[in-house]
Write an enzyme that holds these catalytic residues in place. Structure first.
Site, PDB file in Angstrom:
ATOM      1  N   ASP A 241       0.843  -1.207   0.000  1.00  0.00           N
ATOM      2  CA  ASP A 241       0.000   0.000   0.000  1.00  0.00           C
ATOM      3  C   ASP A 241       0.877   1.257   0.000  1.00  0.00           C
ATOM      4  O   ASP A 241       0.365   2.374  -0.094  1.00  0.00           O
ATOM      5  CB  ASP A 241      -1.023  -0.005   1.154  1.00  0.00           C
ATOM      6  CG  ASP A 241      -0.383  -0.040   2.526  1.00  0.00           C
ATOM      7  OD1 ASP A 241       0.854  -0.123   2.622  1.00  0.00           O
ATOM      8  OD2 ASP A 241      -1.134   0.011   3.531  1.00  0.00           O
ATOM      9  N   SER A 242       2.194   1.064   0.037  1.00  0.00           N
ATOM     10  CA  SER A 242       3.122   2.186  -0.177  1.00  0.00           C
ATOM     11  C   SER A 242       2.884   2.818  -1.545  1.00  0.00           C
ATOM     12  O   SER A 242       3.338   3.930  -1.802  1.00  0.00           O
ATOM     13  CB  SER A 242       4.579   1.707  -0.064  1.00  0.00           C
ATOM     14  OG  SER A 242       4.812   0.628  -0.944  1.00  0.00           O
TER      15      SER A 242
ATOM     16  N   GLU B 286      -1.265  -5.915   8.307  1.00  0.00           N
ATOM     17  CA  GLU B 286      -0.511  -5.243   9.381  1.00  0.00           C
ATOM     18  C   GLU B 286      -1.204  -5.490  10.708  1.00  0.00           C
ATOM     19  O   GLU B 286      -2.433  -5.394  10.789  1.00  0.00           O
ATOM     20  CB  GLU B 286      -0.468  -3.718   9.140  1.00  0.00           C
ATOM     21  CG  GLU B 286       0.616  -3.297   8.206  1.00  0.00           C
ATOM     22  CD  GLU B 286       0.747  -1.767   8.078  1.00  0.00           C
ATOM     23  OE1 GLU B 286       0.437  -1.042   9.036  1.00  0.00           O
ATOM     24  OE2 GLU B 286       1.176  -1.334   6.998  1.00  0.00           O
TER      25      GLU B 286
ATOM     26  N   GLU C 283       9.257  -4.473  10.462  1.00  0.00           N
ATOM     27  CA  GLU C 283       9.716  -3.181   9.929  1.00  0.00           C
ATOM     28  C   GLU C 283      10.164  -2.248  11.042  1.00  0.00           C
ATOM     29  O   GLU C 283       9.531  -2.175  12.110  1.00  0.00           O
ATOM     30  CB  GLU C 283       8.561  -2.521   9.142  1.00  0.00           C
ATOM     31  CG  GLU C 283       8.934  -1.126   8.626  1.00  0.00           C
ATOM     32  CD  GLU C 283       7.972  -0.551   7.590  1.00  0.00           C
ATOM     33  OE1 GLU C 283       6.964  -1.213   7.248  1.00  0.00           O
ATOM     34  OE2 GLU C 283       8.247   0.573   7.121  1.00  0.00           O
TER      35      GLU C 283
HETATM   36  O1  KIV Z   1       3.493  -1.090   1.633  1.00  0.00           O
HETATM   37  C1  KIV Z   1       4.629  -1.561   1.561  1.00  0.00           C
HETATM   38  O2  KIV Z   1       5.371  -1.345   0.582  1.00  0.00           O
HETATM   39  C2  KIV Z   1       5.093  -2.372   2.672  1.00  0.00           C
HETATM   40  C3  KIV Z   1       6.550  -2.688   2.727  1.00  0.00           C
HETATM   41  C4  KIV Z   1       7.300  -1.502   3.147  1.00  0.00           C
HETATM   42  C5  KIV Z   1       6.827  -3.860   3.587  1.00  0.00           C
HETATM   43  O3  KIV Z   1       4.333  -2.737   3.507  1.00  0.00           O
END
Ligand code: KIV
Length: 263
Positions: free
Chosen positions: A44-45, A114, A181
């Site tokens: 979701d980044s 998460e 993380e």
């Molecule tokens: O959303 C993402 O890219 C992530 C990674 C940083 C693990 O959760």
């Protein structure tokens, strides 16, 4: 040609080889990455690096599905994980309905959720209903507003114990692997040793079973900010700006197109 990973092959990797994961959000880049990596995460980044939002919280399930479809199309031989966005796994019922939607509408192999021990019952409900789940503990970007920022975890013993408990409860709930993380290397090592499933680190030191990085960070496309844990393997932004600048110059001067590019 790389053989597609499975949960069994990934778990057999623990202690035998380092597992490599990278994010991708589209078919083109996924097709460039898949020969080199074990897993592709549609993180979701994407809400930050693709959409330009300040955090991940406004990503929607439909956006994640759209991008996961693209990644699966570009890298059909990759083990693909779809990140469940903020607000989509709050109850067992919602989590299962949303995960089923991801599995029905994409060819993703797994989802990522998460959360720590407070989410263990939900992860268990998912795994008992044939949804493969990757956990995500430690610094959780979806908690950025409730926590008032991104804070490195595990620096005091209370935090250390709490995150260890989070990781153990997500493993017990049936997750096939977890991401850890933004934690101290000591905590990441302790969690890696305590769990029998693969632990994939980001900003968590060297001692995890594998690493994940956001593609636009590690290829140097995201210039605004470079977290300490990111290594830039390419100066992507510089290369792109130079190339587009060259194209613009040649169009303006008439140097492009030439006969070579003309029917
Ligand atoms: O959303 C993402 O890219 C992530 C990674 C940083 C693990 O959760």
């Amino acid at each position: 040609m790389r053989k597609k990973e499975t949960i069994t092959s990934l778990q057999a990797g623990k202690g035998n080889r380092k597992l490599v994961m990278i994010t991708a959000y589209d078919a083109l880049f996924a097709s460039l990455f898949h020969e080199s990596v074990d897993m592709i995460l549609v993180g979701d980044s994407l809400n930050m690096s693709f959409l330009g939002e300040p955090d991940t919280l406004s990503a929607t399930l439909d956006q994640m599905i759209y991008h996961t479809k693209a990644v699966c199309n570009g890298a059909p031989k990759s083990f693909v994980i779809c990140d469940m966005p903020f607000g989509t796994v709050g109850t067992e019922r919602d989590a299962l309905a949303n995960a089923v939607k991801v599995f029905r509408q994409t060819r993703a192999d797994a989802i990522k959720v998460e959360g720590g021990k407070e989410r263990a019952a939900i992860v268990k409900h998912l795994t008992q209903n044939a949804i493969a789940v990757m956990g995500h503990v430690g610094l959780m970007p979806q908690s950025v507003r409730s926590e008032g920022g991104y804070k490195i975890k595990g620096r005091d013993s209370k935090d250390f114990e709490a995150i260890m408990e989070d990781a153990l409860s997500i493993e017990a709930a049936g997750a096939f692997a977890i991401v850890i993380e933004g934690v101290t290397p000591e905590l990441a090592q302790a969690v890696t040793e305590a769990l029998s499933i693969p632990v994939i680190g980001i900003g968590a030191g060297q001692e995890t079973d594998g690493q994940v990085l956001v593609w636009s960070d590690m290829l140097g496309f995201f210039e605004n900010f470079k977290p300490k844990f990111v290594k830039r393997y390419l100066q992507g932004a510089t290369l792109v700006k130079e190339a587009v600048g060259e194209y613009a110059k040649e169009v303006r001067s008439g140097a492009f197109p030439t006969e070579e590019h003309t029917y």
